[in-house]
Design a protein around this motif. Sequence first.
Motif: not given
Length: 663
Positions: A212, A216, A224, A227, A245-246, A248-249, A255
């Motif tokens: 992730w 970014r 991070t 978060q 985390l991954v 939802e990004s 997805q």
Amino acid sequence: MADFVGRRRELKELREDIARTGLDTLSGRKAKSPRARLLLIAGRPGSGRTALAEALVREVAADYPDGLLRVRLTTPGGETVATERALRTLLEGLGLPTPPGACEDDLSSALRAALADKRAILLVDDAADPYQVDALLPDTPDCLVVLTAEGPLTGIPDVRPCTLGGLDTPSAVGMLARRIGDTRITVDPTAAAALAEECGGMPAVLALVGGWLAARPKASVSDTAKQLHDMPPGTDGPLGRAFRLVYESLPQPAQRTLRLLPLAPAGIVDSHTASALAGCSVAAAQATLEDFAALGLVRNAPDGLFLLPGCLAPLLRSLLETRERPAEVQLARARMLERTVRLLHSCRVMAETGEGKDVQDADLQEVREVLEGLPRALRFPDRRAAATWLDTRLPGLTAAATLAVADGDLDTLARRLVAALVRALAAHRGTAAAAPELYGLHRLVLDVAERRGLHREQAAALLNLADLDAETGRTQEALERYRAALDAGRAANDPYATGRAMESVGGAYQELADWHRAADWFGRALAQALARGERADEARLYGRLGNAHTHAGRYGDAMRSWRAAAAGYRKLADVPGQARALSEMARIQEYAGRPEESLHTCREAVELARRAGDLRLQAALQVRLADTLDRLGDPAAARLHRSAADRLLGDDPAACEIRSSSD
């Protein structure tokens, strides 16, 4: 492994344990038989137990010159792999044949015998059942078994589990650095240590968070870590938070593709599987899978494959059940199976037609027309590419067929899939070489046929299974299946199936040397062939009946049967068949004490064999003529015929053996 770091203490302990005295000796008990040294690496999914096992294997490989064998005992979906399948995998790794339908005990004995004089390593991954493991253990102390499991396996003696927790902080930070580079770690080492702590030091979690962050470049390590820390606590701990985390990004289409990946059989995914599941193009699916691999959501494998990590499978299944409607899930599964069927058709056509070869068979021409209507993405460039695809995807294809049959709601697709896989395997490998896989596929066909009351398909599956049983020496089991096929053929009112089953029952009794019953069943099959007017079947069955009568000592009945067989072959213009039938008549006349008649018949058979160009049969008949002339007191003529046989096929006496047409 690029992501393997740390674990030096565990590696040292495992290496020391290889040479350490066994627990049986320490406790004063003598082992019943020598056993391979067994090392158990225990840890939760995502703890890096497989990576540690592979690192150990690399370090000690030089001590085991006979190589490494791998087998996985649990699929990413959580299903236990059948012990029979695991044993076959290991035997195939040794390059040994695996008889179709062989039982677990026979395969286990074959594996132990094959490893008795070898120094090899067995890497047994993700074991859940100690009894399953016990069937795989070699009976030799020269082999090493490295076993991974979620926890200690009670019931396996003389094993010390090496239990894994999280990585130490320096190793965890080092794994993050491999993913995101040293710069962000060097800028804020305290934040990197805090992030490693939030990940629990678990390699799978570090891979997700590292992927992730790598995607970014402007995200800071400290943000991070915060978060992750601020996420609401869940039952899945650090792994669940990192996955959320991954996930939802990701964009919405990615997805959904990720949610559908648990439907991939055996956790094996390629661009076609993902494309069919998500309903997108093959190119888009390939790009999405590559993005998933960079994020740690799937693992790269050879030949364009991706593997679903077992630690993520429960999380993905939960999403699938809560976010996707059952009808959409069933539609995605149906799309995947339909795509697989079309690929198997394409694969089979490349084997049977090749490039530039004329197609004569009507069925094959129809499949070729279907292939030409497929998109270019579903075609193979040549036969080799098709064969490679079949070999590398076979575990997933077999799992797809098994799951489709077990589902029960997609029986039509399941039947088409199994049929396409059977034909592709037979086309590329040949029926004999593919027999172990075909045996399991025929059993799947039988399951569907019995569930749906499809008597014709039930008869066909039983006949195929019985043939494979007979070829591997399980004659009694074959006989039972042939009888069951006869009942199914009668229920379907299928004359071909019933006639084939009757003849096969007779053949089984012949193999058991029960000649009277064999003759009875051959007679029943012959009566049906006569009623249907099947001349080729009539001639063959007359020959089989004559052979049974000959062995039973009923020479008069045998002569009548072989004479009818010879007449049938003559009407069919089958000169080699007629010659062999006459040769059997000559044999019976010789047995019955009529050498002059045998001599005349044998000469007629020689002439027919000469017309047919069958040198082997000519030579065998020349030898028979010589033996008959010796009995009639003409040794000079006998020598001439033996010399003729030698000129035809040389001095190999086995080449001059006459076999009956039933053989």
